[in-house]
Design a protein around this motif. Sequence first.
Motif, PDB file in Angstrom:
ATOM      1  N   ASN A 123       0.805  -1.227   0.000  1.00 19.48           N
ATOM      2  CA  ASN A 123       0.000   0.000   0.000  1.00 19.48           C
ATOM      3  C   ASN A 123       0.839   1.278   0.000  1.00 19.48           C
ATOM      4  N   PHE A 129      -0.409  -9.454  -1.946  1.00 18.23           N
ATOM      5  CA  PHE A 129      -1.456 -10.379  -1.506  1.00 18.23           C
ATOM      6  C   PHE A 129      -0.827 -11.734  -1.219  1.00 18.23           C
ATOM      7  N   ASP A 135      -9.558 -13.420  -3.943  1.00 18.54           N
ATOM      8  CA  ASP A 135     -10.331 -12.297  -3.405  1.00 18.54           C
ATOM      9  C   ASP A 135      -9.430 -11.106  -3.084  1.00 18.54           C
ATOM     10  N   GLU A 136      -8.205 -11.360  -2.631  1.00 18.93           N
ATOM     11  CA  GLU A 136      -7.266 -10.275  -2.348  1.00 18.93           C
ATOM     12  C   GLU A 136      -6.806  -9.595  -3.648  1.00 18.93           C
ATOM     13  N   ARG A 138      -8.564  -9.346  -6.466  1.00 21.61           N
ATOM     14  CA  ARG A 138      -9.692  -8.554  -6.956  1.00 21.61           C
ATOM     15  C   ARG A 138      -9.866  -7.289  -6.118  1.00 21.61           C
ATOM     16  N   SER A 139      -9.746  -7.408  -4.820  1.00 18.43           N
ATOM     17  CA  SER A 139      -9.862  -6.260  -3.927  1.00 18.43           C
ATOM     18  C   SER A 139      -8.767  -5.229  -4.212  1.00 18.43           C
ATOM     19  N   ALA A 140      -7.546  -5.705  -4.435  1.00 18.06           N
ATOM     20  CA  ALA A 140      -6.433  -4.797  -4.745  1.00 18.06           C
ATOM     21  C   ALA A 140      -6.690  -4.064  -6.058  1.00 18.06           C
ATOM     22  N   TYR A 141      -7.150  -4.789  -7.053  1.00 17.81           N
ATOM     23  CA  TYR A 141      -7.457  -4.167  -8.347  1.00 17.81           C
ATOM     24  C   TYR A 141      -8.517  -3.075  -8.171  1.00 17.81           C
ATOM     25  N   GLU A 142      -9.581  -3.394  -7.468  1.00 19.68           N
ATOM     26  CA  GLU A 142     -10.667  -2.426  -7.290  1.00 19.68           C
ATOM     27  C   GLU A 142     -10.200  -1.188  -6.525  1.00 19.68           C
ATOM     28  N   LYS A 143      -9.330  -1.384  -5.551  1.00 20.06           N
ATOM     29  CA  LYS A 143      -8.807  -0.247  -4.798  1.00 20.06           C
ATOM     30  C   LYS A 143      -7.993   0.673  -5.713  1.00 20.06           C
TER      31      LYS A 143
END
Length: 180
Positions: A123, A129, A135-136, A138-143
């Motif tokens: 970050n 991840f 799921d991590e 996808r979450s990183a991409y969306e962030k």
Amino acid sequence: MPVDKELDDPYFRNGVFTAGKSEREYDVVVRAFRNSDIPVTIVCEDDYVFTETDITPNIRILRFAQVSPVQYYAVADQAFCILNSVTNEKSPCGQILVAYAMENSKPVISTDCYGVKDYIVNNVNGILFKAGQADEIRSAYEKIKNDETFRKSLVSNALVSVKKMSAGNFIEKVITLIEA
């Protein structure tokens, strides 16, 4: 370098690029992005066998036999972000592509693996991840996609990091030591 016509598909521009040979985990990438509208390009070994069978149209699979080394980086240059996904957190794989992404202002999402975590601070100049965690990913991409300020901060910090890792920086330090 422009992308060759046979590799240049406008749908896959500005998407996720992931590639490499040894110890890569592309099935987790498929799980992270299948059934979405997020374009993903995977460049993998000619004999890589996918165990995931639900590979949706937003995921393009290219084999190394189809992509020259020059085109490998030309396709990467079209991407919004670079994803380095390896099977094992003790793997040193993917460092060249990660360094290339950092140097070319591409946000990086990477497995928290042996070599990469030595210069990616989670970050700060990329997102890390745990191996196998779709799921991590996808979450990183969306962030990164949804938070422009965060994305710009990652890219800016990555440029500083990669400059510190460059051969030029190392050579300058050696010259300083020799002259001292």
